[in-house]
Each structure stands twice: as structure tokens, then as C-alpha cells.
Write a protein that holds these residues in place. Structure first.
Motif, PDB file in Angstrom:
ATOM      1  N   PHE A 283       0.845  -1.192   0.000  1.00 37.22           N
ATOM      2  CA  PHE A 283       0.000   0.000   0.000  1.00 37.22           C
ATOM      3  C   PHE A 283       0.884   1.247   0.000  1.00 37.22           C
ATOM      4  CE2 PHE A 283      -2.558   3.204   2.237  1.00 37.22           C
ATOM      5  CZ  PHE A 283      -3.691   3.178   1.438  1.00 37.22           C
ATOM      6  N   PRO A 284       0.467   2.333  -0.710  1.00 37.06           N
ATOM      7  CA  PRO A 284       1.284   3.559  -0.735  1.00 37.06           C
ATOM      8  C   PRO A 284       1.580   4.055   0.671  1.00 37.06           C
ATOM      9  CG  PRO A 284      -0.474   3.690  -2.353  1.00 37.06           C
ATOM     10  CD  PRO A 284      -0.729   2.437  -1.560  1.00 37.06           C
ATOM     11  N   SER A 285       2.817   4.353   0.914  1.00 31.31           N
ATOM     12  CA  SER A 285       3.242   4.773   2.252  1.00 31.31           C
ATOM     13  C   SER A 285       3.539   6.262   2.255  1.00 31.31           C
ATOM     14  CB  SER A 285       4.491   3.996   2.678  1.00 31.31           C
ATOM     15  OG  SER A 285       5.530   4.174   1.735  1.00 31.31           O
ATOM     16  N   PRO A 286       3.416   6.921   3.412  1.00 29.97           N
ATOM     17  CA  PRO A 286       3.730   8.349   3.499  1.00 29.97           C
ATOM     18  C   PRO A 286       5.200   8.611   3.201  1.00 29.97           C
ATOM     19  CG  PRO A 286       2.489   7.609   5.414  1.00 29.97           C
ATOM     20  CD  PRO A 286       2.905   6.381   4.678  1.00 29.97           C
ATOM     21  N   THR A 287       5.480   9.811   2.699  1.00 25.29           N
ATOM     22  CA  THR A 287       6.841  10.220   2.402  1.00 25.29           C
ATOM     23  C   THR A 287       7.214  11.383   3.317  1.00 25.29           C
ATOM     24  OG1 THR A 287       6.101  11.771   0.686  1.00 25.29           O
ATOM     25  CG2 THR A 287       6.516   9.489   0.011  1.00 25.29           C
ATOM     26  N   TYR A 288       8.302  12.045   2.991  1.00 19.96           N
ATOM     27  CA  TYR A 288       8.714  13.213   3.775  1.00 19.96           C
ATOM     28  C   TYR A 288       7.736  14.370   3.619  1.00 19.96           C
ATOM     29  CZ  TYR A 288      10.308  14.882  -0.770  1.00 19.96           C
ATOM     30  OH  TYR A 288      10.358  15.264  -2.078  1.00 19.96           O
ATOM     31  N   ASN A 289       6.908  14.317   2.577  1.00 17.67           N
ATOM     32  CA  ASN A 289       5.917  15.370   2.344  1.00 17.67           C
ATOM     33  C   ASN A 289       4.800  15.239   3.387  1.00 17.67           C
ATOM     34  OD1 ASN A 289       3.911  17.106   1.373  1.00 17.67           O
ATOM     35  ND2 ASN A 289       4.376  16.646  -0.771  1.00 17.67           N
ATOM     36  N   PRO A 290       4.557  16.259   4.206  1.00 13.57           N
ATOM     37  CA  PRO A 290       3.528  16.129   5.256  1.00 13.57           C
ATOM     38  C   PRO A 290       2.117  15.938   4.719  1.00 13.57           C
ATOM     39  CG  PRO A 290       4.353  18.391   5.125  1.00 13.57           C
ATOM     40  CD  PRO A 290       5.240  17.564   4.264  1.00 13.57           C
ATOM     41  N   PHE A 291       1.864  16.338   3.478  1.00 10.22           N
ATOM     42  CA  PHE A 291       0.528  16.153   2.919  1.00 10.22           C
ATOM     43  C   PHE A 291       0.214  14.677   2.669  1.00 10.22           C
ATOM     44  CE2 PHE A 291       1.347  20.602   1.684  1.00 10.22           C
ATOM     45  CZ  PHE A 291       0.181  21.194   2.154  1.00 10.22           C
ATOM     46  N   THR A 292       1.235  13.845   2.574  1.00 12.00           N
ATOM     47  CA  THR A 292       1.009  12.411   2.362  1.00 12.00           C
ATOM     48  C   THR A 292       0.873  11.645   3.669  1.00 12.00           C
ATOM     49  OG1 THR A 292       3.389  11.943   2.288  1.00 12.00           O
ATOM     50  CG2 THR A 292       2.319  12.513   0.209  1.00 12.00           C
ATOM     51  N   TRP A 293       1.007  12.312   4.801  1.00 10.86           N
ATOM     52  CA  TRP A 293       0.911  11.607   6.088  1.00 10.86           C
ATOM     53  C   TRP A 293      -0.519  11.135   6.359  1.00 10.86           C
ATOM     54  CZ3 TRP A 293       4.191  15.568   9.373  1.00 10.86           C
ATOM     55  CH2 TRP A 293       5.523  15.499   8.928  1.00 10.86           C
ATOM     56  N   LEU A 294      -1.466  11.638   5.598  1.00  7.16           N
ATOM     57  CA  LEU A 294      -2.850  11.207   5.776  1.00  7.16           C
ATOM     58  C   LEU A 294      -3.032   9.736   5.394  1.00  7.16           C
ATOM     59  CD1 LEU A 294      -5.421  12.567   6.795  1.00  7.16           C
ATOM     60  CD2 LEU A 294      -6.038  13.065   4.431  1.00  7.16           C
ATOM     61  N   VAL A 298      -6.200   7.070   6.625  1.00  4.58           N
ATOM     62  CA  VAL A 298      -7.248   6.679   5.679  1.00  4.58           C
ATOM     63  C   VAL A 298      -6.612   6.033   4.463  1.00  4.58           C
ATOM     64  CG1 VAL A 298      -8.830   8.484   6.434  1.00  4.58           C
ATOM     65  CG2 VAL A 298      -7.245   8.943   4.569  1.00  4.58           C
ATOM     66  N   SER A 299      -7.408   5.259   3.759  1.00  7.44           N
ATOM     67  CA  SER A 299      -6.907   4.582   2.560  1.00  7.44           C
ATOM     68  C   SER A 299      -7.131   5.393   1.293  1.00  7.44           C
ATOM     69  CB  SER A 299      -7.586   3.217   2.408  1.00  7.44           C
ATOM     70  OG  SER A 299      -8.996   3.367   2.300  1.00  7.44           O
ATOM     71  N   CYS A 300      -8.025   6.390   1.332  1.00  7.96           N
ATOM     72  CA  CYS A 300      -8.315   7.228   0.162  1.00  7.96           C
ATOM     73  C   CYS A 300      -8.183   8.706   0.532  1.00  7.96           C
ATOM     74  CB  CYS A 300      -9.708   6.946  -0.382  1.00  7.96           C
ATOM     75  SG  CYS A 300     -10.005   5.221  -0.833  1.00  7.96           S
ATOM     76  N   PRO A 301      -6.984   9.183   0.824  1.00 10.01           N
ATOM     77  CA  PRO A 301      -6.838  10.583   1.258  1.00 10.01           C
ATOM     78  C   PRO A 301      -7.141  11.590   0.158  1.00 10.01           C
ATOM     79  CG  PRO A 301      -4.697   9.552   0.958  1.00 10.01           C
ATOM     80  CD  PRO A 301      -5.699   8.462   0.819  1.00 10.01           C
ATOM     81  N   ASN A 302      -7.095  11.184  -1.118  1.00  5.59           N
ATOM     82  CA  ASN A 302      -7.435  12.133  -2.183  1.00  5.59           C
ATOM     83  C   ASN A 302      -8.899  12.544  -2.098  1.00  5.59           C
ATOM     84  OD1 ASN A 302      -7.881   9.402  -2.769  1.00  5.59           O
ATOM     85  ND2 ASN A 302      -8.070   9.788  -4.951  1.00  5.59           N
ATOM     86  N   TYR A 303      -9.779  11.604  -1.712  1.00 10.52           N
ATOM     87  CA  TYR A 303     -11.188  11.960  -1.515  1.00 10.52           C
ATOM     88  C   TYR A 303     -11.365  12.827  -0.271  1.00 10.52           C
ATOM     89  CZ  TYR A 303     -12.102   8.295  -4.967  1.00 10.52           C
ATOM     90  OH  TYR A 303     -12.123   7.535  -6.105  1.00 10.52           O
ATOM     91  N   THR A 304     -10.564  12.587   0.738  1.00 11.74           N
ATOM     92  CA  THR A 304     -10.627  13.409   1.947  1.00 11.74           C
ATOM     93  C   THR A 304     -10.297  14.860   1.632  1.00 11.74           C
ATOM     94  OG1 THR A 304      -9.887  11.482   3.216  1.00 11.74           O
ATOM     95  CG2 THR A 304      -9.820  13.619   4.320  1.00 11.74           C
ATOM     96  N   TYR A 305      -9.225  15.067   0.877  1.00 13.15           N
ATOM     97  CA  TYR A 305      -8.842  16.435   0.509  1.00 13.15           C
ATOM     98  C   TYR A 305      -9.871  17.063  -0.445  1.00 13.15           C
ATOM     99  CZ  TYR A 305      -4.172  16.031   2.595  1.00 13.15           C
ATOM    100  OH  TYR A 305      -3.125  15.904   3.472  1.00 13.15           O
ATOM    101  N   GLU A 306     -10.490  16.249  -1.293  1.00 16.48           N
ATOM    102  CA  GLU A 306     -11.469  16.790  -2.235  1.00 16.48           C
ATOM    103  C   GLU A 306     -12.682  17.367  -1.501  1.00 16.48           C
ATOM    104  OE1 GLU A 306     -13.025  17.602  -6.126  1.00 16.48           O
ATOM    105  OE2 GLU A 306     -11.013  17.023  -5.442  1.00 16.48           O
ATOM    106  N   ILE A 307     -13.230  16.615  -0.556  1.00 12.24           N
ATOM    107  CA  ILE A 307     -14.387  17.141   0.177  1.00 12.24           C
ATOM    108  C   ILE A 307     -13.957  18.275   1.108  1.00 12.24           C
ATOM    109  CG2 ILE A 307     -15.617  14.953   0.049  1.00 12.24           C
ATOM    110  CD1 ILE A 307     -14.908  14.507   2.994  1.00 12.24           C
ATOM    111  N   GLY A 308     -12.686  18.233   1.562  1.00 12.52           N
ATOM    112  CA  GLY A 308     -12.186  19.342   2.367  1.00 12.52           C
ATOM    113  C   GLY A 308     -12.159  20.641   1.582  1.00 12.52           C
TER     114      GLY A 308
END
Length: 363
Positions: A283-294, A298-308
Motif C-alpha cells: 500500500f502507498p506509504s507516506p513520504t517526507y511530504n507532510p501532505f502524504t501523512w494522511l 485513511v486509505s483514500c486521502p485524495n477523496y478526503t482532501y477533495e471534500i475538504g
């Protein structure tokens, strides 16, 4: 006493000649055997001539039946085991030119799912004859065309309302009423959102070469274009009233919107990198970029940011149409997230089992 008689001279020579000939013959045989041995050793092991094997190529016959009447439409013959379902569709198109490969749906069972174009035909074979059921999927469009059309419309429609055309608003009110700064900010944020979608469609997302029915694109365009018209009409109206808490509310919501847009972009880049690299074993893992720590929650953080983004846009503009659109987006995104989360559970169970689908704890 008997005396031993000496042989005569001629007989003595004859015996010597015979004896010498025998010695000479034995010596020649030895040399011949030695030379033959050296020849064999220098030539290597003696091998039997190779046997030519004649390979037999097995061909399949694909019988295509109508899904409704079960009548035979055609038989695609001489299908090699390495052929894919897309190859069968192309041969089917040659036999029946009225059906393009993109609008041909093939099923192994009448009520079964549509088979993917990448499926190897040998994996479907039980015998030399394969029976498939045909469904006309209707007019199709590519996924790239689908998304570009769906996202270009809202971008242009909002700008038409932003410039306040005389056919939409009263020109006297448009020139008399002052535009609040949030109107300009909302236009910037709205355009930024859809420009990001367009650029990601062209340069980030790895869209499959498949197609989708034209009716799906029409429904998607009607949804996005219709809501954009409603939203843009209210925000750019000359009588639009700014948010209740003024500059503080607008600034907080605009900052949250920009952060969600950045997070959505970086998540999409991370997912596209996983697909391009072919490393799908984890599964995709977080990187040094803090935006990927989500990814940790959650398994679908792109949808989380979209509704945000849309919730922030609702707070920033404080309009009812945006709130209704954001509510519908939450419902749609949660359905997509649940579906994708189930697929992740099948493929990456140990890593995803404690994650939520879209919103931590809730979904």
C-alpha cells in the motif's frame, strides 16, 4: 642322438621375412589406433544428430452469441493462445463492422461481469471452443475525453458569470454595486480547482486506454455544469452578501482550501508514482511530504482532501448552492472511497485493516 637340422638359407630368409612382416603389421596397427584415438579426443564427444521437433500451434474458436436471444452472431476462428480479448474484439469488428471494439461488451456468462480487454484468451478456455456473450455498450468515449470535457465546462461557465454578462445580470445593478473581495477570491479558488484537475488529467493520472459510455459523460457534465451555473450565479450576483464573520472567516476558509488543494495534488502524484513504477505489492506509504501523512489514517486521502476543498469553499462563500454541492460530493466520495477501500482490503489486508476509508473513525 638326433642332431637339430639347420634350415637352409632360402627357408631361413623366408621365415625372417614372415616374422618381420608380422612385427611390421603389428606396429602399423598400433599407430593407426593411436591416431584414431587422438582424432576422437580432439573432436569431443560423439553426439547423435539432433531430432527436429515440429511444434504444433493450437488455435481456439470463439463463438459469440447475443446476450438476449442467445443466437449466434459470428465465430472468430484461428485465435492463438497468446491473444487477448481486445484482439478478439478487433477480429469481431472485421466480421461485423457496425460494432467498434470500444462498444463491444463480452461476458463469459449472461449475467456475469464484462471481461477486461487485457484478459488472455487461453485463461478462458476449457476446450478449443470458447463461448462469449455479446452486449452493445452504445457510443463510447475515452476516459481522457470524459474528464477533460467534465472539467473544462465548469471552468468556462464560472468565468462567464464572473464577468457579469448583460444577458445574465442587470447592467445597472452590475455597475452600481461594489464587488466584495471574496467574489474575486472565490473565482480564483474555483478556477484553480478545475485547472488542477485538467493538468492532472493530462500529465499526472495514468488513465487506462479503456472507454466509458457517452451517456455517463452526459450525466457527469450535466451534474458539474449545472451546479457550477447555480453556484456562479449566486456568488457573482450584484446583490451577493459577504460571509457573516467577514475577513476572518474568508481568510481561514481560503487557507484551508489551498491546503486541501495542495494535499489532493500530492496524493495524486504519489498514487501515480506507484502505478508508473509498477510496485503494487504494498500500500502507498507516506513520504517526507507532510501532505502524504494522511495515508496513515485513511486509505483514500485524495477523496478526503477533495471534500475538504468544497467544505472550505462553502465556508468561504457562505452560499446555499455550494453547501448543497458539497453535501452531495461528500455522499459520492464516501461511496467511491468505500468501494476502493474494499479492494484495498483484498490486496493489502495487513496494512489497510485499521485504516478508515475516507474520514478517520467516521467512514
Amino acid at each position: 642322438m638326433h642332431r637339430r637340422q639347420k634350415p637352409s638359407a632360402p627357408e631361413h630368409k623366408r621365415d625372417l621375412a614372415a616374422h618381420g612382416g608380422a612385427l611390421s603389421m603389428s606396429h602399423n596397427d598400433t599407430r593407426t589406433f593411436f591416431n584414431f584415438s587422438q582424432l576422437v579426443l580432439s573432436a569431443g564427444h560423439l553426439k547423435s544428430p539432433p531430432v527436429l521437433k515440429h511444434s504444433k500451434i493450437t488455435y481456439f474458436e470463439v463463438e459469440i452469441l447475443d446476450v438476449q436471444s442467445k443466437k449466434q452472431i459470428c465465430i472468430v476462428d484461428k485465435v492463438t493462445p497468446s491473444s487477448t480479448l481486445l484482439d478478439v474484439k478487433h477480429k469481431f469488428h472485421k466480421a461485423c463492422p457496425q460494432w467498434y471494439p470500444s462498444r463491444v461488451g463480452l461476458q463469459l456468462e449472461r449475467n456475469g461481469p464484462y471481461l477486461k480487454d487485457s484478459i488472455n484468451i487461453q485463461s478462458l478456455a476449457v476446450s478449443s471452443i470458447i463461448t462469449l456473450y455479446f452486449t452493445d455498450l452504445g457510443q463510447q468515449v475515452s476516459w481522457t475525453t470524459f474528464f477533460l470535457t467534465e472539467y473544462t465546462g465548469p471552468l468556462l461557465i464560472y468565468l462567464l458569470f464572473y464577468i457579469r454578462l448583460s444577458t445574465i445580470y442587470d447592467q445597472v445593478e452590475s455597475t452600481k454595486n461594489f464587488r466584495h473581495p471574496v467574489v474575486h477570491l472565490a473565482c480564483f479558488c474555483h478556477c484553480l480547482h478545475y485547472i488542477r484537475h485538467l493538468l492532472e488529467t493530462l500529465f499526472v493520472h495514468k488513465l487506462s486506454g479503456g472507454h466509458t459510455p457517452l451517456k455517463n459523460m452526459i450525466k457527469g457534465c450535466a451534474f458539474y455544469w449545472g451546479f457550477t451555473s447555480w453556484i456562479a450565479y449566486y456568488i457573482n450576483h450584484p446583490r451577493y452578501t459577504p460571509p457573516s464573520f467577514g475577513h476572518r472567516q474568508v481568510s481561514f476558509a481560503a487557507l484551508a482550501f489551498l491546503m486541501c488543494e495542495a494535499g489532493n495534488h500530492f496524493i495524486n502524484v504519489a498514487l501515480a508514482h506507484e502505478n508508473h513504477s509498477g510496485l503494487k505489492g504494498c500500500f502507498p506509504s507516506p513520504t517526507y511530504n507532510p501532505f502524504t501523512w494522511l495515508f496513515l489514517l485513511v486509505s483514500c486521502p485524495n477523496y478526503t482532501y477533495e471534500i475538504g476543498s468544497w467544505i472550505s469553499f462553502t465556508v468561504m462563500t457562505q452560499t446555499l448552492p455550494v453547501g448543497i454541492f458539497a453535501f452531495l460530493m461528500v455522499i459520492q466520495m464516501s461511496l467511491w472511497a468505500q468501494k476502493k477501500h474494499k479492494l484495498y482490503l483484498k490486496r493489502f489486508y495487513p496494512e489497510v485493516r485499521r485504516k478508515a476509508a475516507m474520514i478517520p473513525i467516521i467512514f
